[in-house]
Design a protein around this motif. Sequence first.
Motif, short mmCIF file in Angstrom:
data_model
loop_
_atom_site.label_atom_id
_atom_site.label_comp_id
_atom_site.label_asym_id
_atom_site.label_seq_id
_atom_site.Cartn_x
_atom_site.Cartn_y
_atom_site.Cartn_z
N SER A 286 -11.46 3.34 -7.85
CA SER A 286 -11.64 4.77 -7.68
C SER A 286 -10.63 5.59 -8.46
O SER A 286 -10.75 6.80 -8.55
CB SER A 286 -11.57 5.16 -6.19
OG SER A 286 -10.26 4.95 -5.71
N THR A 287 -9.61 4.93 -9.05
CA THR A 287 -8.60 5.69 -9.80
C THR A 287 -8.77 5.51 -11.28
O THR A 287 -9.50 4.73 -11.77
CB THR A 287 -7.17 5.26 -9.42
OG1 THR A 287 -7.04 3.85 -9.61
CG2 THR A 287 -6.87 5.66 -8.00
N LEU B 99 0.81 -1.21 0.00
CA LEU B 99 0.00 0.00 0.00
C LEU B 99 0.85 1.27 0.00
O LEU B 99 0.33 2.36 0.12
CB LEU B 99 -0.94 0.00 1.22
CG LEU B 99 -1.89 -1.19 1.31
CD1 LEU B 99 -2.71 -1.11 2.59
CD2 LEU B 99 -2.79 -1.26 0.10
N TYR C 278 -9.36 -2.84 0.51
CA TYR C 278 -8.83 -1.51 0.23
C TYR C 278 -8.24 -1.44 -1.18
O TYR C 278 -8.48 -0.48 -1.92
CB TYR C 278 -7.78 -1.13 1.27
CG TYR C 278 -7.07 0.15 0.95
CD1 TYR C 278 -7.66 1.38 1.23
CD2 TYR C 278 -5.82 0.14 0.34
CE1 TYR C 278 -7.01 2.56 0.91
CE2 TYR C 278 -5.17 1.32 0.04
CZ TYR C 278 -5.76 2.53 0.31
OH TYR C 278 -5.13 3.70 0.01
N ARG C 279 -7.48 -2.47 -1.56
CA ARG C 279 -6.88 -2.49 -2.90
C ARG C 279 -7.95 -2.44 -3.98
O ARG C 279 -7.82 -1.72 -4.97
CB ARG C 279 -6.03 -3.74 -3.08
CG ARG C 279 -4.70 -3.65 -2.44
CD ARG C 279 -3.82 -4.82 -2.89
NE ARG C 279 -2.57 -4.75 -2.17
CZ ARG C 279 -2.07 -5.72 -1.44
NH1 ARG C 279 -2.69 -6.87 -1.35
NH2 ARG C 279 -0.94 -5.57 -0.81
N ARG D 214 -11.00 -1.28 -3.73
CA ARG D 214 -11.67 0.03 -3.70
C ARG D 214 -10.78 1.08 -4.36
O ARG D 214 -11.25 1.91 -5.12
CB ARG D 214 -11.98 0.43 -2.26
CG ARG D 214 -12.70 1.77 -2.18
CD ARG D 214 -13.03 2.13 -0.76
NE ARG D 214 -14.01 1.22 -0.23
CZ ARG D 214 -14.30 1.12 1.05
NH1 ARG D 214 -13.69 1.87 1.94
NH2 ARG D 214 -15.22 0.27 1.49
N ARG D 215 -9.48 1.02 -4.08
CA ARG D 215 -8.54 1.99 -4.66
C ARG D 215 -8.44 1.79 -6.17
O ARG D 215 -8.37 2.75 -6.92
CB ARG D 215 -7.18 1.85 -4.00
CG ARG D 215 -6.21 2.94 -4.41
CD ARG D 215 -4.96 2.91 -3.61
NE ARG D 215 -4.22 1.69 -3.85
CZ ARG D 215 -3.00 1.46 -3.40
NH1 ARG D 215 -2.41 2.36 -2.68
NH2 ARG D 215 -2.41 0.33 -3.66
#
Length: 90
Positions: A89-90, A30, A82-83, A85-86
């Motif tokens: 979102s990018t 991360l 989290y990965r 979601r990230r």
Amino acid sequence: MTTAKPDIAKIREALDVIDELESGVLDDGLGPMPGADEIDAWFVRNHEALAASLREGGEAYARGEYRQGTAAELRAYFVEKYRRRRATST
């Protein structure tokens, strides 16, 4: 008769994971750990969203809706969440 040994083992495992993260031994993929000032600023910026999330989490927990597992399993689950979601979102 109940014993606290399983609970103590879980606490030790969780503390080991924290120690590894803080020492940089565990690479979670991360990125670098933010500094204390960055963390403080993030909490200030996200105060309302965090409060809402904690309320929702407390309500879900009260309904019996929660994830169980070892500290390592839970960490892996949330890092992957989290990965994903990230990545979306990018």
